[in-house]
Design a protein around this motif. Structure first.
Motif, PDB file in Angstrom:
ATOM      1  N   ARG A 422       0.869  -1.185   0.000  1.00 55.70           N
ATOM      2  CA  ARG A 422       0.000   0.000   0.000  1.00 55.70           C
ATOM      3  C   ARG A 422       0.898   1.225   0.000  1.00 55.70           C
ATOM      4  N   MET A 433      -6.895  -5.855   9.079  1.00 59.89           N
ATOM      5  CA  MET A 433      -6.405  -6.334   7.778  1.00 59.89           C
ATOM      6  C   MET A 433      -5.996  -7.794   7.868  1.00 59.89           C
ATOM      7  N   ILE A 442     -10.036  -6.079   4.320  1.00 61.98           N
ATOM      8  CA  ILE A 442      -9.929  -5.046   5.364  1.00 61.98           C
ATOM      9  C   ILE A 442     -11.337  -4.830   5.917  1.00 61.98           C
ATOM     10  N   LEU A 445     -13.790  -0.388   6.971  1.00 65.55           N
ATOM     11  CA  LEU A 445     -12.902   0.545   6.276  1.00 65.55           C
ATOM     12  C   LEU A 445     -12.962   1.938   6.884  1.00 65.55           C
ATOM     13  N   ASP A 449      -7.554   4.123   5.024  1.00 66.19           N
ATOM     14  CA  ASP A 449      -7.276   2.959   4.181  1.00 66.19           C
ATOM     15  C   ASP A 449      -7.217   3.327   2.702  1.00 66.19           C
ATOM     16  N   TYR A 453      -2.902   0.476  -3.978  1.00 68.99           N
ATOM     17  CA  TYR A 453      -2.586  -0.888  -3.540  1.00 68.99           C
ATOM     18  C   TYR A 453      -1.961  -1.656  -4.723  1.00 68.99           C
TER      19      TYR A 453
END
Length: 1099
Positions: A422, A433, A442, A445, A449, A453
């Motif tokens: 990430r 996670m 995840i 959220l 976040d 990714y």
């Protein structure tokens, strides 16, 4: 009428395509010298959000599996397809996306420009910034002058291997996140110098094979090998006898010839820098102790037993053998055919397979053969794959508090592993996670976040990246598509999905015909808002409405449910046994609702059968005519092989149902190869062998055959055994009647009622023990030689039958009528002759002779006794009664009588002759054919005195010369030809006359004339001799005639006269000079004279 559901079914199939990822780019990678991969790159497919998000790495495009159906967790298939949560139209702002990533670079150290550029470019809004990493450490572009950035590109000044070699990675970053590029290798090209130390010479026999070593200095990357002969630029030409390995660099000569003697230099060329270096010379000379005999091939260079190659590269398999005669190389793919795209190079010493694919994997064999035998080498070619995406992650937008569930999946060989990043940093399972291989989830959220990714799939050959951006958004519920139709199976559960796109998560309710559906045992509302109807019936058909509502708004979706009859599937036969080479047909029948279309798929051992690739020509898909309520397809398997045994499945699928059935195919065939062969005991003539059973392939093994190979055999030969035969229940036997002191390899072949299988792997080489020789020399004979010599010859005993070291011959002989044998030892095993000299015995004395053998273990047998006569010697007496006389101006005939009978009989005679005015050394010699006692000497001068002698000769030498005789050639014929030719023709007769020729003092007297009459076009010649200067000729028929006249003398024929040419019919008279004509109408005579000057003057 066609089914009304066909258009809807097509929509369902199309929606199912969203489950498949796109192709990804292949990154460059370095491999062994014989394997090379070219760089490639491409972009990902359009992701569901409508923006290209580049997926990058070392993978290649993966083809989708058959067939593409919408994937659902329940038996009833919803035509709604796979719906993703809808958030809002994409913002103009987004995270970084790579347009160009760094590639591997090979930089020449000896180049003029020492500047290296590593490329990197990305797009994003706002525009991204860049940074670089070398071997995991960030590059500080502000700390010195060596590194600087030009947009996203990294420029390295004064590059060196020690400071700059390694893996490079580009990082692109903006306010939405960070992404990392794939790794790119920077390596440097160079080639060292050979050692200046003088190389030793190589000396071999003519006919022997030789390997000249190159021993290259350190270098990078690949180099090309060649060899120089004597001096540059005379290069060694490769052919069936000479081969340069691009793996070892060595020069291999299978059979040395005198023309190979010289100096050899190994030349290396660096492919990246074009730099060349030369090795010190290696002299090659021939030994003087004999010529190498014929021997069977020995493979000196070959590809590895296990070759690993990347899909798409060109593979070069090398195989070359030494041998006399020069071996021939052939290739085959075991249990398959060599790909049609393959090419044979360098007199078949290299098998080149371009663009190698997985189906090209397998065992390959090269075989070297000549008249003395053959040998083979087998190796396995295995194709590996860089990771390739099957499923990638896509840009996703979720509500705060929701759960993110991402899965990336890749194929490769070996199977890839996964890691997650990430914003360029590694992720691990902790807190909310969880990471399990290619799955990232995840919970609950939060805004933190959000970001870029990356899923990384990698194996030991490379890595690929799948990038996606995660955003947290909010929107009122929306249904796409809307309305929808769902088909369910009668008696099974029906599922109607309700997947609104909304943020935050909406509250969902269901109703039917304006009545809200309350959960019950038949009507269940699942957690994902799907409506489940248990045991669906016709009464459940109709419309259903799903309502979704959150604080931002509401929306409704209308679904129509159809309930169809369940499908039934029958596969026959359910079990079948066949023999290798036969064919079989499997029939799959599906009974289904008439309004639905059905799709079939055939499986082999749970894997789809690809009919496009043809299954090697063994599989054929047969579509039969569809009945009213059923559809049938057949699978024909032709020319069945052992590998076709297994489970065959038929899968039938409609938009409402999926069913499968299996059938087992049992294949009987020849046995598989037995296991490892072990030599447990060895004697002079026997070897005790044991082995392990191989597969009988469903037919019991009847017998085993033992085979042996030695340096003297033509390949593998079946040997006699104890017991005989070796039955299938045994796993050991004794090979008998072997030759002592011979190195053998053994293998075992199994047979059953179907046939004979492949042989086992060869045993280790073993040598039988020594023994006394058992084979005597053959064809003992002799004779000839010089006077007082006894010459004895024989055919040597082959090394195969010498039975041990210290082999030689015992030559025994005695004169007829004597008792004791004289024995002489001949210590050379290659000897074929022995000469004994004794001046006491006369010529042609008969001897009894025999030749025996011995070695270090003792004496062997003698050959049968034969009678051989001692040499009779050269002729002892001169020919008798030699006479010579002239027969023309250029020829003398010589005659004589043979000498008295006795030892030294002539086999022919030699006549020496010379001018009487000169010495014998200036003369000539001429021999008779066989035992003729006369000879005509030609080409002599006229009116010249010659001296002549005769002597006999045979294979031993020449005898004494006879007394000389003299003969004088006759005078030359007159040089004046007959002239003033006159002729008269009447009817078919021609009267011809000419002036007489008078010989001069130095010419032979005239004894007559020769008249030649030739008819043109018929090949008819008529010769008339006369002592008078006139004659009468008869013309056989009308036509064109030519007449010539020559003078005859004691010295031979004189010169030819002018020609007379007559073109005539009959009944015409003419005279030369007057050309008198006596014409009787209607006959016409045409007389031509060509080209006589004397006759022309008379016209």
């Amino acid at each position: 009428m066609g089914s009304p559901w066909k258009p809807i079914l097509l929509l369902s199939v199309i929606s199912g395509l969203s489950d498949f990822g796109g192709a990804v780019a292949a990154r460059p990678i370095s491999y062994a010298a014989v394997l090379r991969m070219k760089a490639d790159s491409s972009s990902s497919l359009l992701n569901p959000r409508g923006r290209n998000r580049q997926q990058h790495g070392g993978g290649l495009e993966a083809p989708p599996e058959w067939p593409v159906f919408a994937r659902h967790p329940h038996p009833a298939l919803s035509l709604l397809g796979s719906q993703e949560d809808y958030r809002s139209q994409e913002s103009d702002e987004f995270g970084p996306i790579f347009l160009q990533e760094p590639d591997d670079v090979i930089f020449p150290l000896d180049g003029r420009d020492n500047k290296v550029v590593m490329h990197c470019e990305a797009r994003g809004n706002p525009p991204p910034t860049y940074s670089w990493y070398i071997n995991g450490t960030q590059v500080d572009t502000r700390a010195g002058f060596r590194y600087r950035l030009a947009e996203g590109n990294l420029i390295i000044a004064n590059a060196s291997e020690n400071a700059d070699f390694g893996m490079y990675q580009c990082r692109a970053k903006n306010t939405f996140g960070t992404v990392l590029s794939r790794d790119a290798r920077l390596q440097f090209a160079y080639i060292g110098e050979f050692s200046a130390k003088t190389r030793g010479g190589v000396s071999v026999r003519e006919g022997q094979g030789v390997v000249l070593m190159c021993t290259p200095p350190p270098h990078s990357p690949e180099i090309i090998y060649s060899w120089v002969f004597n001096e540059f630029p005379s290069f060694v030409a490769e052919d069936s006898r000479r081969f340069i390995s691009q793996t070892t660099g060595n020069l291999y000569v299978s059979k040395v010839q005198p023309s190979d003697v010289g100096s050899y230099i190994c030349l290396l060329k660096n492919t990246a820098t074009n730099t060349r270096v030369l090795s010190p010379p290696t002299p090659l000379t021939l030994r003087t102790d004999g010529v190498m005999g014929e021997y069977e091939p020995k493979i000196e260079v070959h590809f590895p037993t296990s070759v690993l190659a990347a899909r798409g590269v060109t593979v070069r398999l090398e195989c070359f053998a030494l041998g006399n005669p020069v071996p021939t190389i052939t290739w085959r793919k075991i249990n398959g055919n060599i790909p049609k795209k393959a090419r044979l190079r360098k007199s078949q010493a290299v098998l080149e397979i371009p663009n190698i694919q997985l189906e090209d994997s397998g065992a390959y064999e090269c075989k070297a053969e000549n008249q003395r035998g053959g040998t083979a080498f087998k190796g396995h070619l295995q194709v590996y794959m860089l990771p390739q995406w099957v499923r990638m992650i896509n840009d996703t937008q979720l509500d705060s508090g929701e759960k993110l569930q991402w899965e990336c999946k890749a194929t490769g060989r070996p199977r890839p592993t996964y890691r997650w990043l990430r914003n360029g940093l590694p992720l691990t399972s902790q807190g909310r996670m969880e990471i399990v291989n290619g799955e990232l989830s995840i919970n609950k959220l939060q805004p933190v976040d959000s970001g870029m990714y990356q899923c990384v799939a990698e194996n030991k050959y490379g890595a690929i990246y799948s990038n996606a951006e995660l955003k947290i958004l909010a929107s009122a519920p929306v249904f796409v598509p809307n309305p929808v139709r769902v088909i369910a199976t009668l008696g099974k559960d029906a599922f109607i999905e309700c997947k609104p796109r909304a943020s935050p998560k909406p509250r969902v309710t269901w109703r039917r015909a304006d009545r809200r559906i309350q959960p019950s045992k038949r009507m269940m509302l699942l957690r994902n808002n799907t409506l489940r109807i248990v045991n669906a019936s016709r009464a459940d058909e109709g419309g259903y409405v799903c309502r979704a509502e959150n604080q931002l708004g509401w929306a409704e979706m209308t679904a129509t449910l159809w309930v169809k009859e369940a499908m039934r599937l029958e596969l026959s036969p359910s079990r079948v046994e066949v023999t290798v080479g036969e064919s079989v047909v499997l029939s799959c029948k599906a009974t289904h609702d008439t309004t639905l279309d059905v799709a079939f798929q055939w499986m082999f051992d749970h894997k789809p059968i690809s009919f496009q690739q043809g299954g090697g020509g063994h599989f054929e898909y047969i579509q039969t005519v569809r009945a009213k309520q059923s559809s049938t397809v057949d699978l024909m398997i032709r020319s069945i092989l052992l590998k076709h045994a297994g489970k065959y499945g038929c899968r039938a699928q409609t938009s409402a149902d999926t069913m499968s059935a299996e059938s087992e195919l049992l294949v009987r065939g020849p046995p598989g190869p037995p296991g490892v062969v072990i030599v447990e005991e060895i004697t002079e003539t026997t070897a005790t062998l044991s082995w392990t059973r191989g597969l009988d392939n469903h037919s019991p093994i009847n017998t085993y055959h033992l085979q042996a190979r030695s340096p003297f055999s033509l390949g593998w030969q079946t040997v006699k055994t104890d017991p005989e035969p070796v039955t299938g229940d045994l796993e050991s036997a004794v090979a008998v009647e072997l030759n002592p002191w011979v190195e053998y390899e053994f293998r075992v072949v199994a047979s059953n009622a179907i046939g004979t299988g492949d042989p086992s792997a060869p045993s280790r080489g073993v040598r039988t023990k020594e023994a006394v020789p058992s084979v005597a020399p053959a064809n003992v004979s002799g004779g000839n030689g010089r006077r007082h010599e006894l010459v004895i010859s024989w055919e040597p005993v082959s090394e195969e039958f010498q039975n041990g070291e210290g082999f030689g011959y015992i030559v025994a002989f005695r004169a007829n009528g004597t008792r004791g044998w004289k024995e002489k030892m001949v210590t050379s095993a290659d000897s074929t002759t022995y000469k004994y000299r004794d001046e006491t015995f006369p010529p042609l004395t008969p001897f009894e002779v025999k030749v025996g053998v011995y070695n270090n273990k003792g004496d062997g047998p003698f050959s049968p006794v034969v009678v051989i006569y001692s040499a009779e010697g050269e002729p002892r007496e001169a020919p008798l009664d030699v006479k010579a006389y002239a027969i023309s101006a250029s020829q003398i005939r010589v005659t004589w009588r043979p000498p008295n009978p006795g030892p030294g009989r002539p086999k022919g005679y030699e006549v020496s002759y010379w001018r009487a005015s000169e010495k014998e050394d200036s003369g000539w010699k001429q021999r008779t054919t066989k035992n003729d006692t006369s000879l005509v000497l030609g080409g002599l001068e006229g009116n010249r005195q010659y001296v002549l002698t005769v002597k006999g000769f045979n294979s031993i030498g020449q005898g004494p010369t006879s007394a000389s005789v003299m003969a004088k050639t006759r005078k030359a014929p007159p040089v004046q030809p007959p002239g003033n030719l006159l002729w008269i023709q009447e009817g078919n007769n021609v009267s011809l006359s000419w002036d007489p020729v008078k010989a001069k003092e130095n010419e032979s007297d005239v004894i007559g004339y020769m008249v030649l009459l030739k008819q043109e076009g018929r090949g008819h010649n008529q010769v008339t001799r006369t002592i008078n200067p006139s004659t009468t000729l008869s013309l056989p028929e009308g036509g064109t005639y030519v007449i010539e006249v020559r003078v005859l003398s004691e010295g031979g024929e004189g010169l030819v006269s002018s020609q007379i040419r007559l073109v005539t019919s009959s009944g015409v008279r003419a005279k030369s000079g007057e050309c008198k004509q006596n014409l009787a109408w209607p006959v016409l005579l045409l007389v031509l004279l060509v080209p006589s000057a004397s006759c022309a003057s008379s016209h």
